[in-house]
Design a protein around this motif. Structure first.
Motif, PDB file in Angstrom:
ATOM      1  N   SER A  55     -11.128  27.046  -1.894  1.00 52.30           N
ATOM      2  CA  SER A  55     -10.866  26.434  -3.193  1.00 52.30           C
ATOM      3  C   SER A  55     -11.530  25.073  -3.279  1.00 52.30           C
ATOM      4  CB  SER A  55      -9.361  26.266  -3.390  1.00 52.30           C
ATOM      5  OG  SER A  55      -8.716  27.503  -3.350  1.00 52.30           O
ATOM      6  N   THR A  56     -11.891  24.693  -4.489  1.00 53.20           N
ATOM      7  CA  THR A  56     -12.446  23.370  -4.746  1.00 53.20           C
ATOM      8  C   THR A  56     -11.346  22.507  -5.335  1.00 53.20           C
ATOM      9  OG1 THR A  56     -14.603  24.349  -5.183  1.00 53.20           O
ATOM     10  CG2 THR A  56     -14.251  22.096  -5.976  1.00 53.20           C
ATOM     11  N   VAL A  57     -11.173  21.313  -4.776  1.00 56.56           N
ATOM     12  CA  VAL A  57     -10.132  20.406  -5.245  1.00 56.56           C
ATOM     13  C   VAL A  57     -10.706  19.021  -5.509  1.00 56.56           C
ATOM     14  CG1 VAL A  57      -8.309  21.614  -3.979  1.00 56.56           C
ATOM     15  CG2 VAL A  57      -9.451  19.687  -2.907  1.00 56.56           C
ATOM     16  N   SER A  58      -9.948  18.252  -6.248  1.00 52.30           N
ATOM     17  CA  SER A  58     -10.230  16.846  -6.475  1.00 52.30           C
ATOM     18  C   SER A  58      -8.888  16.133  -6.453  1.00 52.30           C
ATOM     19  CB  SER A  58     -10.947  16.653  -7.808  1.00 52.30           C
ATOM     20  OG  SER A  58     -11.351  15.299  -7.945  1.00 52.30           O
ATOM     21  N   TRP A  59      -8.868  14.880  -6.878  1.00 53.67           N
ATOM     22  CA  TRP A  59      -7.602  14.154  -6.893  1.00 53.67           C
ATOM     23  C   TRP A  59      -7.516  13.310  -8.148  1.00 53.67           C
ATOM     24  CZ3 TRP A  59      -7.872   8.784  -6.761  1.00 53.67           C
ATOM     25  CH2 TRP A  59      -9.099   8.246  -6.362  1.00 53.67           C
ATOM     26  N   TYR A  60      -6.283  12.932  -8.485  1.00 52.77           N
ATOM     27  CA  TYR A  60      -6.092  12.035  -9.619  1.00 52.77           C
ATOM     28  C   TYR A  60      -5.184  10.896  -9.202  1.00 52.77           C
ATOM     29  CZ  TYR A  60      -2.011  15.081 -10.879  1.00 52.77           C
ATOM     30  OH  TYR A  60      -0.860  15.821 -10.901  1.00 52.77           O
ATOM     31  N   SER A 113      -6.074  22.062 -12.191  1.00 52.33           N
ATOM     32  CA  SER A 113      -7.019  21.176 -12.796  1.00 52.33           C
ATOM     33  C   SER A 113      -7.689  21.862 -13.990  1.00 52.33           C
ATOM     34  CB  SER A 113      -8.060  20.787 -11.749  1.00 52.33           C
ATOM     35  OG  SER A 113      -9.146  20.154 -12.306  1.00 52.33           O
ATOM     36  N   PHE A 114      -8.025  21.079 -14.963  1.00 54.08           N
ATOM     37  CA  PHE A 114      -8.650  21.620 -16.161  1.00 54.08           C
ATOM     38  C   PHE A 114     -10.091  21.149 -16.294  1.00 54.08           C
ATOM     39  CE2 PHE A 114      -4.063  21.450 -17.044  1.00 54.08           C
ATOM     40  CZ  PHE A 114      -3.843  22.821 -17.140  1.00 54.08           C
ATOM     41  N   HIS A 115     -10.687  20.749 -15.174  1.00 51.93           N
ATOM     42  CA  HIS A 115     -12.072  20.280 -15.168  1.00 51.93           C
ATOM     43  C   HIS A 115     -12.905  21.195 -14.287  1.00 51.93           C
ATOM     44  CE1 HIS A 115     -10.905  16.587 -17.179  1.00 51.93           C
ATOM     45  NE2 HIS A 115      -9.898  16.503 -16.338  1.00 51.93           N
ATOM     46  N   GLY A 116     -13.963  21.738 -14.837  1.00 51.78           N
ATOM     47  CA  GLY A 116     -14.867  22.577 -14.057  1.00 51.78           C
ATOM     48  C   GLY A 116     -14.156  23.771 -13.443  1.00 51.78           C
ATOM     49  N   LYS A 117     -14.545  24.120 -12.247  1.00 54.38           N
ATOM     50  CA  LYS A 117     -13.977  25.277 -11.564  1.00 54.38           C
ATOM     51  C   LYS A 117     -13.036  24.853 -10.439  1.00 54.38           C
ATOM     52  CE  LYS A 117     -17.597  28.451 -12.801  1.00 54.38           C
ATOM     53  NZ  LYS A 117     -18.280  29.663 -12.448  1.00 54.38           N
ATOM     54  N   LYS A 128      -6.266  11.312   0.287  1.00 53.95           N
ATOM     55  CA  LYS A 128      -6.595  10.334   1.329  1.00 53.95           C
ATOM     56  C   LYS A 128      -6.257  10.882   2.710  1.00 53.95           C
ATOM     57  CE  LYS A 128      -5.961   5.578   2.718  1.00 53.95           C
ATOM     58  NZ  LYS A 128      -5.335   4.289   2.456  1.00 53.95           N
ATOM     59  N   GLU A 129      -5.100  11.506   2.839  1.00 52.35           N
ATOM     60  CA  GLU A 129      -4.675  12.079   4.112  1.00 52.35           C
ATOM     61  C   GLU A 129      -5.635  13.186   4.576  1.00 52.35           C
ATOM     62  OE1 GLU A 129      -2.174  12.103   7.380  1.00 52.35           O
ATOM     63  OE2 GLU A 129      -1.969  10.789   5.642  1.00 52.35           O
ATOM     64  N   LEU A 130      -6.176  13.943   3.625  1.00 52.66           N
ATOM     65  CA  LEU A 130      -7.119  15.016   3.954  1.00 52.66           C
ATOM     66  C   LEU A 130      -8.547  14.518   4.151  1.00 52.66           C
ATOM     67  CD1 LEU A 130      -5.903  17.777   1.471  1.00 52.66           C
ATOM     68  CD2 LEU A 130      -5.748  17.832   3.965  1.00 52.66           C
ATOM     69  N   GLY A 131      -8.805  13.261   3.773  1.00 52.63           N
ATOM     70  CA  GLY A 131     -10.159  12.716   3.890  1.00 52.63           C
ATOM     71  C   GLY A 131     -11.066  13.153   2.754  1.00 52.63           C
ATOM     72  N   ILE A 132     -10.488  13.420   1.589  1.00 53.21           N
ATOM     73  CA  ILE A 132     -11.267  13.851   0.417  1.00 53.21           C
ATOM     74  C   ILE A 132     -11.435  12.654  -0.512  1.00 53.21           C
ATOM     75  CG2 ILE A 132     -11.264  15.331  -1.634  1.00 53.21           C
ATOM     76  CD1 ILE A 132      -9.734  17.402   0.059  1.00 53.21           C
ATOM     77  N   ARG A 133     -12.698  12.324  -0.812  1.00 53.52           N
ATOM     78  CA  ARG A 133     -12.969  11.177  -1.688  1.00 53.52           C
ATOM     79  C   ARG A 133     -13.342  11.605  -3.096  1.00 53.52           C
ATOM     80  NH1 ARG A 133     -16.360   7.442   2.484  1.00 53.52           N
ATOM     81  NH2 ARG A 133     -14.621   7.092   3.925  1.00 53.52           N
ATOM     82  N   GLY A 134     -14.031  12.693  -3.249  1.00 52.35           N
ATOM     83  CA  GLY A 134     -14.418  13.224  -4.560  1.00 52.35           C
ATOM     84  C   GLY A 134     -13.939  14.652  -4.646  1.00 52.35           C
ATOM     85  N   LEU A 135     -14.899  15.574  -4.613  1.00 53.27           N
ATOM     86  CA  LEU A 135     -14.558  16.991  -4.541  1.00 53.27           C
ATOM     87  C   LEU A 135     -14.424  17.396  -3.080  1.00 53.27           C
ATOM     88  CD1 LEU A 135     -16.954  18.590  -7.193  1.00 53.27           C
ATOM     89  CD2 LEU A 135     -14.514  18.145  -7.414  1.00 53.27           C
ATOM     90  N   GLY A 136     -13.551  18.339  -2.829  1.00 47.99           N
ATOM     91  CA  GLY A 136     -13.375  18.835  -1.476  1.00 47.99           C
ATOM     92  C   GLY A 136     -13.243  20.336  -1.463  1.00 47.99           C
ATOM     93  N   SER A 137     -13.560  20.926  -0.309  1.00 50.03           N
ATOM     94  CA  SER A 137     -13.429  22.360  -0.123  1.00 50.03           C
ATOM     95  C   SER A 137     -12.248  22.594   0.812  1.00 50.03           C
ATOM     96  CB  SER A 137     -14.726  22.906   0.480  1.00 50.03           C
ATOM     97  OG  SER A 137     -14.655  24.296   0.583  1.00 50.03           O
ATOM     98  N   VAL A 138     -11.260  23.327   0.317  1.00 49.42           N
ATOM     99  CA  VAL A 138     -10.012  23.486   1.069  1.00 49.42           C
ATOM    100  C   VAL A 138      -9.554  24.938   1.073  1.00 49.42           C
ATOM    101  CG1 VAL A 138      -9.225  21.147   0.501  1.00 49.42           C
ATOM    102  CG2 VAL A 138      -8.498  23.079  -0.918  1.00 49.42           C
ATOM    103  N   LYS A 139      -8.571  25.191   1.922  1.00 44.62           N
ATOM    104  CA  LYS A 139      -7.841  26.454   1.904  1.00 44.62           C
ATOM    105  C   LYS A 139      -6.430  26.122   1.446  1.00 44.62           C
ATOM    106  CE  LYS A 139      -5.979  28.774   5.541  1.00 44.62           C
ATOM    107  NZ  LYS A 139      -5.949  29.467   6.828  1.00 44.62           N
ATOM    108  N   ILE A 140      -5.949  26.807   0.404  1.00 39.18           N
ATOM    109  CA  ILE A 140      -4.612  26.588  -0.136  1.00 39.18           C
ATOM    110  C   ILE A 140      -3.744  27.763   0.299  1.00 39.18           C
ATOM    111  CG2 ILE A 140      -3.218  26.318  -2.220  1.00 39.18           C
ATOM    112  CD1 ILE A 140      -5.816  25.338  -3.617  1.00 39.18           C
TER     113      ILE A 140
END
Length: 162
Positions: A55-60, A113-117, A128-140
């Motif tokens: 999955s692709t994630v971001s943060w707010y 999220s309602f932005h992009g995919k 921050k705990e995951l080390g994601i600054r922008g977009l990140g690739s994760v397993k949910i």
């Protein structure tokens, strides 16, 4: 004779309120509604992320801090929370960064999220705990209520049994 004259109106009233044809039709309608509800639940479960899904994630962060989430809670950018499109509100999920293999458990308290995919928006603290600054690739990985009790009961510390 008086008993028959009294029974006829009672019988007619009962047959008016309990028409066997209407009762059968109502029963079919309830069954069809129940079946469609179960199929929509199955479709909802099918949309949830699987264990092998990337999955692709971001943060707010600060622009939403203190605002109301879909669950009714106020968004706290320093809490371990996330927004997801289909996971049940107030459920938990384990999120693992595929680059550095760090994991956190987040509570789903918002929609998005309602932005992009993107599949999920993490809180600032979770990202921050995951080390994601922008977009990140994760397993949910959605967690059951039994699975959430384990990491929460010992505050993230492994038990030291000998």
């Amino acid at each position: 004779m008086n008993k028959i004259m009294l029974a006829v109106p009672v019988f007619l009233m009962c047959s008016y309120f309990v028409n066997p044809i209407q009762t059968a039709e109502a029963s079919e309608h309830r069954s069809a509604h129940k079946a469609s509800r179960h199929s929509s639940v199955a479709a909802h479960k099918a949309k949830q992320p699987s264990d092998n899904h990337q999955s692709t994630v971001s943060w707010y962060g600060s622009e939403f801090h203190g605002k109301k989430t879909a669950s009714g809670q106020k968004y706290d950018m320093y809490a371990m929370t996330a927004a997801h499109k289909t996971l049940p509100l107030l459920s938990y999920a384990k999120v693992t960064n595929l680059k550095n293999h760090r994991s956190v458990v987040v509570r789903i308290n918002d929609r998005g999220s309602f932005h992009g995919k993107r599949d999920m928006d993490l809180s600032y603290a979770a990202a921050k705990e995951l080390g994601i600054r922008g977009l990140g690739s994760v397993k949910i990985t959605p967690l059951s209520s039994n699975e959430t009790l384990s990491p929460l009961s010992n505050n993230g510390k492994a038990s030291k049994r000998g």
